[in-house]
Write a protein that holds these residues in place. Sequence first.
Motif, mmCIF file in Angstrom:
data_model
loop_
_atom_site.group_PDB
_atom_site.id
_atom_site.type_symbol
_atom_site.label_atom_id
_atom_site.label_comp_id
_atom_site.label_asym_id
_atom_site.label_seq_id
_atom_site.Cartn_x
_atom_site.Cartn_y
_atom_site.Cartn_z
ATOM 1 N N CYS A 272 3.040 3.034 -15.424
ATOM 2 C CA CYS A 272 2.865 2.671 -14.013
ATOM 3 C C CYS A 272 1.677 3.426 -13.442
ATOM 4 C CB CYS A 272 4.134 3.005 -13.219
ATOM 5 S SG CYS A 272 4.004 2.663 -11.453
ATOM 6 N N CYS B 2 3.144 -3.544 -5.782
ATOM 7 C CA CYS B 2 4.529 -4.018 -5.767
ATOM 8 C C CYS B 2 5.216 -3.785 -4.423
ATOM 9 C CB CYS B 2 5.321 -3.311 -6.866
ATOM 10 S SG CYS B 2 5.252 -1.499 -6.767
ATOM 11 N N CYS C 251 8.226 -6.134 -2.311
ATOM 12 C CA CYS C 251 9.541 -5.668 -2.749
ATOM 13 C C CYS C 251 10.599 -5.966 -1.691
ATOM 14 C CB CYS C 251 9.501 -4.166 -3.030
ATOM 15 S SG CYS C 251 11.107 -3.457 -3.443
ATOM 16 N N SER D 117 11.567 1.549 -3.982
ATOM 17 C CA SER D 117 10.405 0.693 -4.233
ATOM 18 C C SER D 117 10.281 0.595 -5.747
ATOM 19 C CB SER D 117 9.131 1.305 -3.639
ATOM 20 O OG SER D 117 8.720 2.448 -4.386
ATOM 21 N N PRO D 118 9.600 -0.404 -6.267
ATOM 22 C CA PRO D 118 9.507 -0.530 -7.727
ATOM 23 C C PRO D 118 8.931 0.711 -8.403
ATOM 24 C CG PRO D 118 8.859 -2.579 -6.678
ATOM 25 C CD PRO D 118 9.028 -1.582 -5.573
ATOM 26 N N CYS E 68 18.519 -2.435 -5.729
ATOM 27 C CA CYS E 68 17.464 -3.387 -6.090
ATOM 28 C C CYS E 68 18.027 -4.797 -6.096
ATOM 29 C CB CYS E 68 16.895 -3.036 -7.460
ATOM 30 S SG CYS E 68 15.695 -4.235 -8.090
ATOM 31 N N THR F 2 12.352 -9.862 -8.954
ATOM 32 C CA THR F 2 11.209 -9.941 -9.879
ATOM 33 C C THR F 2 9.858 -10.061 -9.170
ATOM 34 O OG1 THR F 2 11.132 -12.351 -10.286
ATOM 35 C CG2 THR F 2 12.688 -11.066 -11.608
ATOM 36 N N CYS G 115 8.099 -7.706 -8.006
ATOM 37 C CA CYS G 115 7.250 -6.612 -8.494
ATOM 38 C C CYS G 115 6.635 -6.968 -9.847
ATOM 39 C CB CYS G 115 8.048 -5.321 -8.582
ATOM 40 S SG CYS G 115 9.563 -5.448 -9.566
ATOM 41 N N CYS H 227 2.590 -7.060 -10.746
ATOM 42 C CA CYS H 227 2.206 -5.824 -11.442
ATOM 43 C C CYS H 227 1.046 -6.080 -12.401
ATOM 44 C CB CYS H 227 3.406 -5.272 -12.214
ATOM 45 S SG CYS H 227 3.019 -3.790 -13.170
ATOM 46 N N THR I 261 10.244 -4.001 -14.426
ATOM 47 C CA THR I 261 11.065 -3.167 -13.556
ATOM 48 C C THR I 261 12.476 -3.704 -13.425
ATOM 49 O OG1 THR I 261 9.058 -2.671 -12.308
ATOM 50 C CG2 THR I 261 11.149 -2.032 -11.297
ATOM 51 N N ASP I 262 12.604 -5.011 -13.261
ATOM 52 C CA ASP I 262 13.940 -5.590 -13.098
ATOM 53 C C ASP I 262 14.811 -5.339 -14.321
ATOM 54 O OD1 ASP I 262 12.177 -7.334 -14.514
ATOM 55 O OD2 ASP I 262 13.534 -9.027 -14.182
#
Length: 429
Positions: free
Chosen positions: A17, A23, A27, A39-40, A68, A72, A74, A78, A84-85
């Motif tokens: 990251c 993101c 978000c 946040s992501p 969360c 998706t 983010c 990205c 992330t998910d």
Amino acid sequence: MSEPKNLFDYTKISDDCIKCGKCIPVCTIHNVNADEVTSPRGFIDLLGAHKRGELELDRTAKDIFESCFLCTNCVDVCPNSLPTDMVIEEVRKEIADKYGIAWFKKLFFFLLRHRTIMDIASKLGYVFKSCAVKTDEKRGGLIPRFNLPIIKKDRLLPSMASTSVLNSYPENIDHGGKGRVAIFIGCLANYNYTGIGHGLVKILKELQIDVFFAKDQKCCAAPAYFTGDFRTVEVLAKQNIEYFESFIDDVDAIIIPEATCSAMIKHDWAVFFRNRGEEEWAQRAEKLNEKIFMATEWLANHTNLSEILKEKGVKSDLLVTYHDPCHARKVQGVYKEPRNLLQQTYQLKEMSDPNRCCGFGGVTIQTEKFHLAEAAGKPKAAMIDETGADVVAAECSACRMQLGNALYQADSKAIFKNPIELIAEALDK
């Protein structure tokens, strides 16, 4: 069940990251709870710390990771396409193992694993619903008369049908033999929003396409997957794969009028098995995907339904706006097809951000963290109202449940319908 492989090495993903922040504006949870930890990049940082042994999965961390929405957004923006998910889905399994799963979720997942018992529970719910809820005729939903466990009163809930869609039809329906498709209906469409299934049968009859109602289908397992109940996911996914394989060569397609179910089946099953080290099951799931489609995707691209609707030459007075379910547009790339079909009969007006997540978020968000779902739903309801639409359509019953309540709370004139229902209504004109 084997442990995840290195695809979800939290430390590597955390290191990858670049903290660019792209993101954050998209978000869903950060938009309603503007804190860096929700946040992501905050989630990813915390997961890296957890992997390094610097963060215990205490109840504060549990609360963060369960907030969360798994929309998706983010992943979509990205620059490194960080999953992330999916890492959050993986850590929720650790959370479930450590803290257990709430009794009402266990009961719900038990019912999803046992359709016969679910049929009985649904029938009892229909018979006795007037004792606890009142019916909103305009929106076709139910409103609790008093506070129920987890569910608060004055909230619009899905309606209940006297008979499920799967129990309403024979296994095989002859419509003329111009093709043959299997229907995977999805739990909400099967038990609650039954107009979707009935509408889909009507459309296929118009197209003279035979129907195979796959009676032994199980839940797609999405609710359990997003909650961390991986044992339920494994059982349901394997049972469905074996069942699908028994008839896949005898149908042109398996069509699914539900974005979340379709995304789970076409994407998440293979990911789940691959991350458990079960490559054979992952490949079996992927092989089935050649014939699995969202309903509007298949109807728009593999039939002449659009031409039939256009030839009817009937334009409805209804103004329709279309909401893009996260699991349709972002995960499967399906967004043009439902619009193409609807615009043959209806006036379409786009909202300012049709791609914004409605805020459903899964079982935990809808129960223990419903205040977050409410906060995410309000701006989406306002966006719908700005269009002046009579109807908001989306091929997702999770979005329907969330937006139906958001529109009800906003006292909006707009109601929610699946595009399959609208198309079936157009064929009657």
